[in-house]
Design an enzyme around this catalytic site. Structure first.
Site, PDB file in Angstrom:
ATOM      1  N   GLY A  31      -2.450   4.243   2.837  1.00 22.68           N
ATOM      2  CA  GLY A  31      -3.370   4.078   1.716  1.00 22.68           C
ATOM      3  C   GLY A  31      -4.290   2.880   1.825  1.00 22.68           C
ATOM      4  O   GLY A  31      -4.992   2.570   0.865  1.00 22.68           O
ATOM      5  N   THR A  86       0.841  -1.194   0.000  1.00 21.09           N
ATOM      6  CA  THR A  86       0.000   0.000   0.000  1.00 21.09           C
ATOM      7  C   THR A  86       0.879   1.248   0.000  1.00 21.09           C
ATOM      8  O   THR A  86       2.033   1.212   0.453  1.00 21.09           O
ATOM      9  CB  THR A  86      -0.892   0.083   1.252  1.00 21.09           C
ATOM     10  OG1 THR A  86      -0.085   0.395   2.402  1.00 21.09           O
ATOM     11  CG2 THR A  86      -1.642  -1.208   1.485  1.00 21.09           C
ATOM     12  N   ASP A  87       0.336   2.347  -0.508  1.00 19.94           N
ATOM     13  CA  ASP A  87       0.980   3.625  -0.225  1.00 19.94           C
ATOM     14  C   ASP A  87       0.835   3.874   1.273  1.00 19.94           C
ATOM     15  O   ASP A  87      -0.024   3.289   1.945  1.00 19.94           O
ATOM     16  CB  ASP A  87       0.332   4.744  -1.046  1.00 19.94           C
ATOM     17  CG  ASP A  87       1.256   5.950  -1.217  1.00 19.94           C
ATOM     18  OD1 ASP A  87       2.252   6.070  -0.458  1.00 19.94           O
ATOM     19  OD2 ASP A  87       0.988   6.778  -2.100  1.00 19.94           O
ATOM     20  N   TRP A  88       1.653   4.764   1.794  1.00 21.13           N
ATOM     21  CA  TRP A  88       1.694   4.971   3.248  1.00 21.13           C
ATOM     22  C   TRP A  88       0.371   5.586   3.722  1.00 21.13           C
ATOM     23  O   TRP A  88       0.041   6.708   3.404  1.00 21.13           O
ATOM     24  CB  TRP A  88       2.891   5.842   3.612  1.00 21.13           C
ATOM     25  CG  TRP A  88       4.118   5.060   3.972  1.00 21.13           C
ATOM     26  CD1 TRP A  88       4.903   5.254   5.071  1.00 21.13           C
ATOM     27  CD2 TRP A  88       4.708   3.945   3.273  1.00 21.13           C
ATOM     28  NE1 TRP A  88       5.937   4.324   5.102  1.00 21.13           N
ATOM     29  CE2 TRP A  88       5.832   3.512   4.009  1.00 21.13           C
ATOM     30  CE3 TRP A  88       4.383   3.262   2.114  1.00 21.13           C
ATOM     31  CZ2 TRP A  88       6.634   2.441   3.615  1.00 21.13           C
ATOM     32  CZ3 TRP A  88       5.173   2.190   1.711  1.00 21.13           C
ATOM     33  CH2 TRP A  88       6.276   1.798   2.460  1.00 21.13           C
TER      34      TRP A  88
END
Length: 807
Positions: A232, A228-230
């Protein structure tokens, strides 16, 4: 399953826990089974490993590293071999710092020039961006480090990026917004990929089975790590079910408990959980093995020289009236502009690199065969008026043969978390340019900016060099170009329109509400301008040289094209030869031409070479939404060879056998797409393209977990509205200083559920729900839930940690 022995041995609690980070940058280790952790770090144009314990947003200073030009700059090189060299260097530095996964490159499409993060992305064209990204990936992974292309997918605006829905038709999704990722995965063999914050057609990218299973795994054969994006992750259970393996940064054990509950209730299967755990274990063991060969050092001087060469290859000569450049030895120059003293060499946000050897024009110009009459700042980069600085600069310009004027966009203009509001360079810089011209018309404009700008002032410069954001060694590279030590060979990665109102997504960007509607469809960048016949300032692929090139003797075969390229000038140089293909447009709409190949060629003065550009699986294909697959339409295809999208030097045709039996469109229902008149597409046409109705914007007065803090302006709670006003005031004051507070911008745009994902377990989702209740006017209920949730979370975390430790 590759690691059945471990899966059989791990407890359910261990399996659930290992699918989230243990802190900002590391995965969770399971000491009982000797399962180590791995380290992830930002790194699109330089490694950004934080020097001490990571802050919860990962935005604090990092260890020194080589700051290479950003992707938007290197994309102007059109040089795949150079990109692989840069990737090798990035991987080498990551390896030396103990980084296992480098979060980059970024290859989202430059749909609109105002996206605040365009400096971090390669191109408006997916084939161009994908080829360069694949080269970065190969280089990074040559060093035993995983590359992690991002942000998958359709992440093209920063405004409310964690709380917006990209509404895009399937053909445009496949041909424009996914093709670059496809190339990075299939050709670069990327071993990791990062999902984006946003929804894609109503489902968050991180839990979107169509993206992560149907396309990424089944169509492309990806078998690596999905991260995941941070912050996200929206719903961790849905993410795991879709095949998202690792939730970052460190949501604590509340997410793990959610997985256990889902297993117990049957909404998540053991097979789905084990599959994700197996993928994490594969990455951990593979990277741990590769890290045993880690080198603790690298050649800093060699990497700095590579950064300089990358900048040299990427600088674009936009104008050279009267052949003002290169400057002769001994030329008297006035160096003017704040950027000459304090360079703009990278963007702002999570990609911010702590450079090892930052140069300035002022600091290095004495090494070059120029007579410097003086240096003047000339303007305040924030845009404030300063008549004293301007007067000093104008007076200095009177004493020079040539003015080197360094100007462009400041730090606030281009940053993660914020989109630009216009395409203009600050007015005070343009006024100074005009004042300089009045006393000395021989001006070399040296632009620093990470994305396209309006240039109505172009006529006030005799020569223009665009360095984009050229990294730590950019100033030396620019002076090598100015003095003729290097012949410029950069070509633009994006179109420069005459005005922002000319852009195809002008009326659709950014999304006004939660939905961001991609009504322009395939017509992004040059695909629109070329097809609609809209004049531009500089076309895609444009770039001048100190020499000239001639194209001749085109040969077309079923394998590709070949032609003779000749350097007809007096100096050695490099040309970027580009192949564009245009197919039949009567039954299936398409742009007039699309990039399908390119080559960067070095030729000595007077030298000729035979150049070949091969066709590949993407040359003639289109995505047929009626059959759900890529197909080829039969007919005659036009082939165009030249130095940019407007510059056709050679043309030919080829007859192609098709595969299409079922046509996807009724032209009568979507006339705008057959004429490229897409700047004001009616809803019924867009729905005909989508194949369904446009999602309705149902805006409730009540806030939800997926609403951002910046949406509390209309909250029922006076306290929530006060918090909104305080945050807005702090943000505005930060912007007024000309230097964005990145932590504040992130907080301002974070949804309530993101708070539970970004606080290392201190805040649970129950507590976030309490915050929403309080913001919606149920203050006492909300506070009760927050307090109760706090103690329940702390107790549950303690018990879970005890199980993990085996004590």
């Amino acid at each position: 399953m590759k690691h059945k022995n471990f899966l059989d041995t791990m407890t359910l609690e261990e399996k659930a826990a290992i699918l989230s980070g243990k802190n900002v940058w590391e995965t969770r280790n399971i000491d009982r089974l000797s399962i180590p952790s791995i380290f992830l770090a930002d790194g699109p144009h330089g490694v950004r490993r934080q020097a001490s314990e990571g802050d919860h947003l990962g935005l604090n200073p990092s260890l020194p590293a080589t700051c290479f030009p950003t992707a938007a700059a290197v994309a102007n090189s059109w040089d795949e071999a150079l990109c692989e060299e840069i990737g090798n260097a990035l991987g080498e530095e990551a390896n030396s710092q103990g980084v296992n996964v480098l979060l980059g490159p970024g290859l989202n499409i430059k749909r609109n020039p105002l996206c605040g993060r365009n400096f971090e992305y390669f191109s408006e064209d997916p084939y161009h961006g994908g080829k360069l990204a694949a080269s970065y990936v190969r280089g990074i992974q040559n060093q035993g480090v995983y590359a992690c292309p991002k942000h998958f997918a359709v992440n093209n605006q920063e405004l409310r990026r964690m709380a917006m829905n990209a509404v895009v038709d399937e053909r445009t999704l496949r041909e424009i917004y996914l093709e670059g990722f496809e190339i990075a995965v299939k050709e670069g063999k990327a071993k990791a990929i990062m999902t984006s914050y946003n929804e894609v057609n109503g489902t968050y990218a991180n839990e979107n089975k169509h993206l992560l299973k149907d396309i990424l795994r089944d169509d492309w054969g990806f078998d690596g790590l999905v991260v995941t994006d941070w912050g996200g992750s929206n719903d961790h259970v849905k993410g795991v079910a879709a095949g998202s393996h690792l939730e970052m940064p460190s949501p604590g054990l509340d997410s793990a408990r959610g997985l256990l509950k889902a297993i117990d209730e049957g909404s998540l299967t053991m097979e789905e959980l084990d599959s994700c755990v197996d993928s994490v274990l594969s990455a951990v063991f593979d990277l741990t093995r590769k890290s045993s060969e880690r080198k603790a050092t690298f050649d800093q001087k060699e990497h700095h020289r590579l950064a300089e060469r990358a900048a040299e290859e990427s600088i674009v000569l936009l104008k050279n009236q009267e052949s003002l450049l290169p400057l002769p030895s001994g030329c008297k120059v006035a160096l003017i502009g704040d950027f000459a003293v304090k360079p703009r060499y990278q963007g702002a946000g999570s990609s911010l690199v702590n450079p090892m050897g930052l140069e300035t024009m002022e600091g290095v110009i004495s090494k070059y065969p120029l007579q410097v009459v003086g240096v003047a700042k000339g303007y305040e980069r924030s845009g404030k008026e300063n008549s004293s600085l301007e007067s000093q600069a104008v007076e200095l310009a009177k004493h020079a043969d040539v003015v080197l004027y360094c100007f462009g966009l400041d730090e606030l203009s281009e940053t993660e978390g914020m989109d630009r509001s216009h395409m203009r360079i600050p007015e005070n810089q343009i006024r100074l340019l005009m004042s300089l011209e009045e006393v000395n018309p021989s001006i070399v404009g040296i632009i620093s900016a990470g994305s396209a700008i309006e240039m109505p002032w172009e006529e006030h410069c005799k020569s223009i060099l665009h360095g984009y954001l050229s990294g730590e060694a950019g100033p030396g590279a620019m002076l090598n170009i100015i003095t003729g030590a290097v012949n410029p060979s950069g070509h633009l990665n994006e179109t420069y329109p005459l005005s922002y109102v000319d852009t195809p997504s002008f009326r659709y960007f950014p999304g006004k509400g939660r939905n961001s509607e991609y009504r322009e469809a395939l017509y992004v960048g040059y695909r629109y301008y070329q097809t609609a016949g809209v004049s531009v300032r500089y076309p895609f692929g444009y770039g001048l040289s100190y020499t000239t090139f001639e194209y001749s003797e085109l040969t077309v075969t079923k394998e590709g094209v070949s032609f003779i390229l000749t350097n007809t000038g007096n100096v050695d140089g490099k040309e970027v030869a580009q192949l564009y293909v245009g197919g039949p447009r009567e039954t299936i709409f398409r742009p007039e031409k699309e990039l399908k190949g390119f080559a960067k060629i070095f030729l000595k003065a007077g030298e000729s070479k035979k150049i070949s550009i091969s066709f590949d699986d993407k040359t003639f294909r289109y995505y047929n939404t009626a059959t759900g697959q890529f197909e080829v339409e039969a007919g005659n295809y036009n082939l165009y060879i030249g130095g940019n999208a407007d510059d056709v030097r050679l043309s030919g045709t080829i007859e192609v056998v098709g595969t299409t039996e079922t046509l996807p469109y009724d032209p009568e229902k979507m006339k705008s797409y057959y004429t490229a008149a897409v700047r004001d597409v009616k809803t019924e046409e867009f729905e005909a393209l989508l194949g369904h109705t446009v999602p309705r914007e149902i805006r409730s007065e009540a806030l939800s977990l997926n609403d951002a803090l910046c949406q509390m302006h209309g909250a029922k709670s006076p306290l929530a509205r006060l918090v909104y006003r305080i945050l807005t005031g702090l943000k505005n004051r930060s912007e007024a200083k000309g230097k964005p507070n990145l932590n504040l911008i992130f907080i301002y745009n974070i949804p309530f559920r993101g708070i539970a994902k970004m606080t290392n377990g201190a805040v649970s989702m129950e507590m976030a729900e309490g915050m929403v209740l309080a913001a919606n006017g149920h203050f006492l209920k909300g506070i009760k839930k927050i307090i109760g949730g706090y103690f329940a979370n702390a107790k549950a975390n303690k018990l879970y940690e005890k199980k993990l430790s085996g004590k």
